[in-house]
Design a protein around this motif. Structure first.
Motif, PDB file in Angstrom:
ATOM      1  N   TYR A 195       1.978  43.175  36.065  1.00  0.00           N
ATOM      2  CA  TYR A 195       1.467  43.316  34.703  1.00  0.00           C
ATOM      3  C   TYR A 195       2.184  42.368  33.743  1.00  0.00           C
ATOM      4  O   TYR A 195       1.581  41.837  32.815  1.00  0.00           O
ATOM      5  CB  TYR A 195       1.632  44.766  34.211  1.00  0.00           C
ATOM      6  N   VAL A 217      -2.032  51.031  29.788  1.00  0.00           N
ATOM      7  CA  VAL A 217      -2.638  50.073  30.721  1.00  0.00           C
ATOM      8  C   VAL A 217      -3.184  50.802  31.945  1.00  0.00           C
ATOM      9  O   VAL A 217      -4.306  50.549  32.390  1.00  0.00           O
ATOM     10  CB  VAL A 217      -1.611  48.991  31.125  1.00  0.00           C
ATOM     11  N   VAL A 233      -8.185  43.774  35.410  1.00  0.00           N
ATOM     12  CA  VAL A 233      -6.995  43.275  34.712  1.00  0.00           C
ATOM     13  C   VAL A 233      -7.401  42.360  33.559  1.00  0.00           C
ATOM     14  O   VAL A 233      -6.874  42.450  32.442  1.00  0.00           O
ATOM     15  CB  VAL A 233      -6.044  42.551  35.704  1.00  0.00           C
ATOM     16  N   ALA A 234      -8.390  41.493  33.823  1.00  0.00           N
ATOM     17  CA  ALA A 234      -8.848  40.559  32.777  1.00  0.00           C
ATOM     18  C   ALA A 234      -9.446  41.329  31.596  1.00  0.00           C
ATOM     19  O   ALA A 234      -9.146  41.035  30.431  1.00  0.00           O
ATOM     20  CB  ALA A 234      -9.871  39.593  33.353  1.00  0.00           C
ATOM     21  N   GLU A 279       0.761  38.991  34.238  1.00  0.00           N
ATOM     22  CA  GLU A 279      -0.617  38.912  33.763  1.00  0.00           C
ATOM     23  C   GLU A 279      -0.731  39.142  32.255  1.00  0.00           C
ATOM     24  O   GLU A 279      -1.831  39.131  31.706  1.00  0.00           O
ATOM     25  CB  GLU A 279      -1.490  39.957  34.493  1.00  0.00           C
ATOM     26  N   GLY A 280       0.376  39.416  31.603  1.00  0.00           N
ATOM     27  CA  GLY A 280       0.358  39.592  30.158  1.00  0.00           C
ATOM     28  C   GLY A 280      -0.171  40.934  29.690  1.00  0.00           C
ATOM     29  O   GLY A 280      -0.542  41.090  28.531  1.00  0.00           O
ATOM     30  N   LEU A 281      -0.195  41.913  30.572  1.00  0.00           N
ATOM     31  CA  LEU A 281      -0.632  43.263  30.146  1.00  0.00           C
ATOM     32  C   LEU A 281       0.538  44.039  29.544  1.00  0.00           C
ATOM     33  O   LEU A 281       0.355  45.057  28.879  1.00  0.00           O
ATOM     34  CB  LEU A 281      -1.192  44.063  31.330  1.00  0.00           C
ATOM     35  N   LEU A 341      -6.631  44.893  25.138  1.00  0.00           N
ATOM     36  CA  LEU A 341      -5.331  44.930  24.450  1.00  0.00           C
ATOM     37  C   LEU A 341      -5.297  43.891  23.326  1.00  0.00           C
ATOM     38  O   LEU A 341      -4.771  44.146  22.243  1.00  0.00           O
ATOM     39  CB  LEU A 341      -4.196  44.671  25.442  1.00  0.00           C
ATOM     40  N   ALA A 342      -5.884  42.708  23.592  1.00  0.00           N
ATOM     41  CA  ALA A 342      -5.903  41.652  22.573  1.00  0.00           C
ATOM     42  C   ALA A 342      -6.682  42.114  21.348  1.00  0.00           C
ATOM     43  O   ALA A 342      -6.281  41.870  20.205  1.00  0.00           O
ATOM     44  CB  ALA A 342      -6.513  40.374  23.148  1.00  0.00           C
ATOM     45  N   THR A 376      -8.812  44.416  30.757  1.00  0.00           N
ATOM     46  CA  THR A 376      -7.735  45.154  30.093  1.00  0.00           C
ATOM     47  C   THR A 376      -6.985  44.237  29.126  1.00  0.00           C
ATOM     48  O   THR A 376      -6.655  44.637  28.003  1.00  0.00           O
ATOM     49  CB  THR A 376      -6.761  45.731  31.143  1.00  0.00           C
ATOM     50  N   ARG A 377      -6.735  42.993  29.577  1.00  0.00           N
ATOM     51  CA  ARG A 377      -6.056  42.028  28.704  1.00  0.00           C
ATOM     52  C   ARG A 377      -6.873  41.793  27.435  1.00  0.00           C
ATOM     53  O   ARG A 377      -6.354  41.761  26.321  1.00  0.00           O
ATOM     54  CB  ARG A 377      -5.835  40.704  29.448  1.00  0.00           C
ATOM     55  N   GLU A 378      -8.180  41.689  27.602  1.00  0.00           N
ATOM     56  CA  GLU A 378      -9.095  41.482  26.472  1.00  0.00           C
ATOM     57  C   GLU A 378      -9.065  42.688  25.517  1.00  0.00           C
ATOM     58  O   GLU A 378      -8.993  42.521  24.300  1.00  0.00           O
ATOM     59  CB  GLU A 378     -10.515  41.284  27.042  1.00  0.00           C
TER      60      GLU A 378
END
Lengths: 244, 244
Positions: B20, B50, B61-62, B23-25, B68-69, B64-66
């Motif tokens: 994580y 997460v 994962v992608a 991956e920046g989570l 969170l952003a 989730t990153r979006e």
């Protein structure tokens, strides 16, 4: 009809039809020569049902076979068959049996008891609910538990409307297909409508963030603040728009 | 705390935490030596969020990153951030642009118009609903469209209860987390409760299949027919039991 026509009518590619035949999701056509078979309207209908179960219900081929077996199992009433098929449609989730899971299971049992609903111990939705509640416990978001009774009332309303609608259908095959497909589709429909309602309700909430002189908002506000007519507006992005 | 303690507290394995981080989570801890870092309560909390997004929301994962952003993007109100995160949580479905899809899109637009709800053209739930309705059109199950308004009323009730509950929360971070997680969890909860309500309501329906002398069922029936006390029963399998 030949397989090419069946493919066109049901909008399913020929190789996929052959795959479904091999996997037992579709019953064979009547063989007319060494390498040809005739298909009927019943094949078109079954193919559409299979596609809906796989695409809308998100079922695997194996789960679809199981659902079909329950739907067309012998000697049961239509509602009984539909119920069994619905049980087979739930994919069990992996369970972490921690304290949160135990609290969630207890909470699920208590809710069903409080509602006075007859819910079989084998109904897989018990595990679905307990998993969701376990997540709330793990995140410490237990305030959300207060929402459960309201959700149950709403669920009851739609379930009774579903059943009343089903009673209008007198053809047993159609009734069974509709009951099974609508169980899956109704979840998707409700989820989309909940998103719509959330967006609409959040405009009112944004207005409440800035109290009107009398303490209640008279008109919804929008991000631009230009349209104060109270009519539906469609801002370009974001939600509940007012920046702060 | 060290990463081992973080792993224990958040119930996430160390290799997953490292993944994580890459991956920046999860934001990095404070580096205390060449190969050690210190983590805080904020890390525990983010990790739980997460996990909930991935496990309950079913996000990649992608995605989730979006999400969170969008949640922690700058300069927006909490509801605005939550709304954007929710838009990012919907996975677009493949669309077959046939006649059924066109009819379904039109039906979706008309429903929103009829309800008078402000729903942005970019709300991805529009596509979710249209896809579901397109399936109904393809299966010829258009009678189910009559259920939409009732579903919308039920969705509106739960959305307003959600919002009222959120207003009780005054910490913006908690509010944001709750809004995002509950959007995903609430769907699961509702779906489970709908299955419970279907099962319970179907006992009444089974009783109605065999009219009582006065035309209405007095007591629910069960598959065995042995318990006619009208109390909740839990037969071993099947649903809405009475065989015919």
């Amino acid at each position: 009809m030949r397989i090419a026509e069946l493919s066109r009518r049901a909008d399913v590619p020929v190789p996929t039809i052959k795959y479904y035949l091999r996997e037992g999701l579709l019953f064979p056509g009547e063989r007319t020569s060494h390498n040809q078979a005739q298909y009927t309207e019943a094949h078109v209908r079954r193919l559409r049902l299979v596609r809906a179960l796989i695409e809308v219900g998100g079922l695997s081929v194996a789960a679809t076979r199981e659902v079909l077996a329950k739907m067309y199992g012998p000697g049961m009433s239509v509602l009984d068959s539909a119920g069994k098929a619905q049980f087979a449609m739930v994919t069990p989730r992996p369970v972490i049996e921690d304290e949160a899971w135990e609290a969630a299971t207890r909470h699920t049992d208590e809710l069903i008891e409080r509602l006075g609903w007859r819910v079989r111990a084998t109904n897989p939705a018990r595990q679905t609910l307990a998993s969701a509640l376990a997540t709330l416990f793990r995140l410490g978001q237990t305030d959300q538990l207060k929402l459960l009774d309201g959700y149950a009332r709403a669920a009851r309303q739609v379930a009774e409307a579903d059943l009343a609608q089903l009673r209008q259908e007198h053809d047993p095959d159609t009734l069974l297909e509709t009951a099974v497909i609508w169980t899956a589709l109704g979840d998707v429909v409700f989820s989309a409508l909940r998103r719509f309602a959330q967006e609409d309700a959040s405009y009112g909430a944004a207005a409440q963030e800035r109290p009107a002189p009398n303490g209640t908002p008279e008109k919804p506000t929008t991000p631009s603040g230009q349209d104060t007519s109270g009519k539906p507006t469609a801002p370009s992005e974001g939600q509940a728009g007012r920046r702060r």
